[in-house]
Design a protein around this motif. Structure first.
Motif, PDB file in Angstrom:
ATOM      1  N   ASP A  29       0.823  -1.207   0.000  1.00 16.10           N
ATOM      2  CA  ASP A  29       0.000   0.000   0.000  1.00 16.10           C
ATOM      3  C   ASP A  29       0.854   1.253   0.000  1.00 16.10           C
ATOM      4  OD1 ASP A  29      -2.457  -1.327  -0.072  1.00 16.10           O
ATOM      5  OD2 ASP A  29      -2.451  -1.617   2.100  1.00 16.10           O
ATOM      6  N   ALA A  30       1.776   1.320  -0.933  1.00 14.30           N
ATOM      7  CA  ALA A  30       2.618   2.495  -1.139  1.00 14.30           C
ATOM      8  C   ALA A  30       2.605   2.786  -2.639  1.00 14.30           C
ATOM      9  CB  ALA A  30       4.041   2.228  -0.631  1.00 14.30           C
ATOM     10  N   TYR A  31       3.340   3.782  -3.053  1.00 13.82           N
ATOM     11  CA  TYR A  31       3.415   4.190  -4.451  1.00 13.82           C
ATOM     12  C   TYR A  31       4.872   4.326  -4.842  1.00 13.82           C
ATOM     13  CZ  TYR A  31      -1.388   5.483  -3.429  1.00 13.82           C
ATOM     14  OH  TYR A  31      -2.697   5.459  -3.028  1.00 13.82           O
ATOM     15  N   PHE A  32       5.142   4.373  -6.154  1.00 13.68           N
ATOM     16  CA  PHE A  32       6.498   4.653  -6.607  1.00 13.68           C
ATOM     17  C   PHE A  32       6.460   5.546  -7.834  1.00 13.68           C
ATOM     18  CE2 PHE A  32       5.450   0.997  -9.232  1.00 13.68           C
ATOM     19  CZ  PHE A  32       6.029   1.301 -10.458  1.00 13.68           C
ATOM     20  N   ASN A  33       7.522   6.318  -7.987  1.00 13.29           N
ATOM     21  CA  ASN A  33       7.771   7.100  -9.194  1.00 13.29           C
ATOM     22  C   ASN A  33       9.118   6.657  -9.739  1.00 13.29           C
ATOM     23  OD1 ASN A  33       5.447   8.544  -8.675  1.00 13.29           O
ATOM     24  ND2 ASN A  33       6.505  10.408  -8.027  1.00 13.29           N
ATOM     25  N   ILE A  34       9.298   6.830 -11.050  1.00 14.44           N
ATOM     26  CA  ILE A  34      10.594   6.589 -11.669  1.00 14.44           C
ATOM     27  C   ILE A  34      11.110   7.930 -12.151  1.00 14.44           C
ATOM     28  CG2 ILE A  34      11.867   5.417 -13.500  1.00 14.44           C
ATOM     29  CD1 ILE A  34       9.672   3.223 -13.419  1.00 14.44           C
ATOM     30  N   LEU A  35      12.311   8.293 -11.673  1.00 11.39           N
ATOM     31  CA  LEU A  35      12.940   9.559 -12.036  1.00 11.39           C
ATOM     32  C   LEU A  35      14.122   9.275 -12.955  1.00 11.39           C
ATOM     33  CD1 LEU A  35      11.502   9.851  -9.196  1.00 11.39           C
ATOM     34  CD2 LEU A  35      13.036  11.742  -8.809  1.00 11.39           C
ATOM     35  N   PRO A  36      14.261  10.023 -14.044  1.00 15.86           N
ATOM     36  CA  PRO A  36      15.364   9.801 -14.978  1.00 15.86           C
ATOM     37  C   PRO A  36      16.677  10.369 -14.440  1.00 15.86           C
ATOM     38  CG  PRO A  36      14.105  11.694 -15.676  1.00 15.86           C
ATOM     39  CD  PRO A  36      13.391  11.120 -14.470  1.00 15.86           C
ATOM     40  N   PRO A  37      17.794  10.034 -15.093  1.00 13.96           N
ATOM     41  CA  PRO A  37      19.077  10.603 -14.674  1.00 13.96           C
ATOM     42  C   PRO A  37      19.017  12.132 -14.665  1.00 13.96           C
ATOM     43  CG  PRO A  37      19.404   8.890 -16.325  1.00 13.96           C
ATOM     44  CD  PRO A  37      17.930   9.133 -16.240  1.00 13.96           C
ATOM     45  N   GLY A  38      19.547  12.735 -13.609  1.00 16.52           N
ATOM     46  CA  GLY A  38      19.606  14.188 -13.498  1.00 16.52           C
ATOM     47  C   GLY A  38      18.316  14.850 -13.043  1.00 16.52           C
ATOM     48  N   SER A  39      17.288  14.080 -12.727  1.00 15.40           N
ATOM     49  CA  SER A  39      16.005  14.651 -12.318  1.00 15.40           C
ATOM     50  C   SER A  39      16.127  15.370 -10.980  1.00 15.40           C
ATOM     51  CB  SER A  39      14.957  13.543 -12.200  1.00 15.40           C
ATOM     52  OG  SER A  39      13.750  14.063 -11.681  1.00 15.40           O
ATOM     53  N   THR A  40      15.412  16.456 -10.859  1.00 12.89           N
ATOM     54  CA  THR A  40      15.309  17.159  -9.578  1.00 12.89           C
ATOM     55  C   THR A  40      13.949  16.893  -8.943  1.00 12.89           C
ATOM     56  OG1 THR A  40      14.560  19.168 -10.707  1.00 12.89           O
ATOM     57  CG2 THR A  40      16.940  18.976 -10.247  1.00 12.89           C
ATOM     58  N   GLY A  41      13.338  15.779  -9.322  1.00 11.62           N
ATOM     59  CA  GLY A  41      12.051  15.391  -8.761  1.00 11.62           C
ATOM     60  C   GLY A  41      11.000  15.099  -9.813  1.00 11.62           C
ATOM     61  N   GLU A  42      11.282  15.451 -11.075  1.00 12.67           N
ATOM     62  CA  GLU A  42      10.343  15.191 -12.147  1.00 12.67           C
ATOM     63  C   GLU A  42      10.361  13.705 -12.479  1.00 12.67           C
ATOM     64  OE1 GLU A  42      13.073  17.169 -12.647  1.00 12.67           O
ATOM     65  OE2 GLU A  42      12.168  19.098 -12.205  1.00 12.67           O
ATOM     66  N   ALA A  43       9.177  13.101 -12.551  1.00  9.60           N
ATOM     67  CA  ALA A  43       9.069  11.665 -12.793  1.00  9.60           C
ATOM     68  C   ALA A  43       8.704  11.385 -14.241  1.00  9.60           C
ATOM     69  CB  ALA A  43       8.018  11.057 -11.874  1.00  9.60           C
ATOM     70  N   ILE A  44       9.232  10.268 -14.773  1.00 11.21           N
ATOM     71  CA  ILE A  44       8.814   9.795 -16.087  1.00 11.21           C
ATOM     72  C   ILE A  44       7.742   8.718 -15.941  1.00 11.21           C
ATOM     73  CG2 ILE A  44      10.922  10.446 -17.283  1.00 11.21           C
ATOM     74  CD1 ILE A  44      11.840   7.511 -17.043  1.00 11.21           C
ATOM     75  N   TYR A  45       7.516   8.289 -14.707  1.00 10.56           N
ATOM     76  CA  TYR A  45       6.438   7.349 -14.402  1.00 10.56           C
ATOM     77  C   TYR A  45       5.930   7.697 -13.014  1.00 10.56           C
ATOM     78  CZ  TYR A  45       3.716   3.078 -13.988  1.00 10.56           C
ATOM     79  OH  TYR A  45       2.680   2.189 -13.856  1.00 10.56           O
ATOM     80  N   ASN A  46       4.620   7.848 -12.874  1.00 14.17           N
ATOM     81  CA  ASN A  46       4.012   8.211 -11.597  1.00 14.17           C
ATOM     82  C   ASN A  46       3.048   7.101 -11.200  1.00 14.17           C
ATOM     83  OD1 ASN A  46       2.313   9.248  -9.574  1.00 14.17           O
ATOM     84  ND2 ASN A  46       2.661  11.341 -10.268  1.00 14.17           N
ATOM     85  N   GLY A  47       3.455   6.277 -10.237  1.00 17.99           N
ATOM     86  CA  GLY A  47       2.671   5.125  -9.829  1.00 17.99           C
ATOM     87  C   GLY A  47       1.319   5.463  -9.226  1.00 17.99           C
ATOM     88  N   SER A  48       1.168   6.641  -8.612  1.00 16.30           N
ATOM     89  CA  SER A  48      -0.137   6.991  -8.042  1.00 16.30           C
ATOM     90  C   SER A  48      -1.159   7.254  -9.138  1.00 16.30           C
ATOM     91  CB  SER A  48      -0.026   8.203  -7.114  1.00 16.30           C
ATOM     92  OG  SER A  48       0.279   9.368  -7.845  1.00 16.30           O
TER      93      SER A  48
END
Length: 132
Positions: free
Chosen positions: A71-90
């Protein structure tokens, strides 16, 4: 009216150290695949507004898969990201398969949202990673 809550251990820690700003404990772990494998799995937990980062090195042109059970979520952040996700699990769900467009270290960030995050609930989870 919405109230912000702090975990009792965090509140006690702040009181003892005299800190006036809140800095939640975070963790960062490099994921390594066993020789000859293109996948790995791990189990952990996340509490309240903390998050856990899992770092995976990959090359442009490869495909990353990530699955989360719990019951958690995940995001995938690309190299060099400052928090921007390329995948948002929520938004996108607990199973990701994405083509990688850049080489470098990708971050899989596990976190909680809503009442569980605000009231410091601890949730166990299992993550499976693959890079092909």
């Amino acid at each position: 009216m919405r109230h912000a809550f702090l975990c009792l251990p965090l509140l006690a820690s702040l009181a003892l150290t005299g800190l006036s700003s809140v800095s939640l404990a975070q963790s960062r772990e490099v994921v390594k695949f066993a020789a000859g494998n293109d996948n790995a799995s791990l189990s952990a937990s996340v509490t309240g507004q903390e998050y856990r980062d899992y770092i995976l090195g990959a090359q442009a042109g490869q495909t990353m898969s990530v699955s989360l059970i719990g019951d958690a979520y995940f995001n995938i952040l690309p190299p060099g990201s400052t928090g921007e996700a390329i995948y948002n699990g929520s938004i996108d769900g607990a199973d990701a398969v994405i083509p990688l467009t850049a080489s470098g270290d990708y971050t899989v960030r596990v976190y909680m949202m809503g009442n569980d995050a605000d009231t410091c609930v601890t949730q166990a989870f299992t993550l499976s990673f693959g890079i092909m």
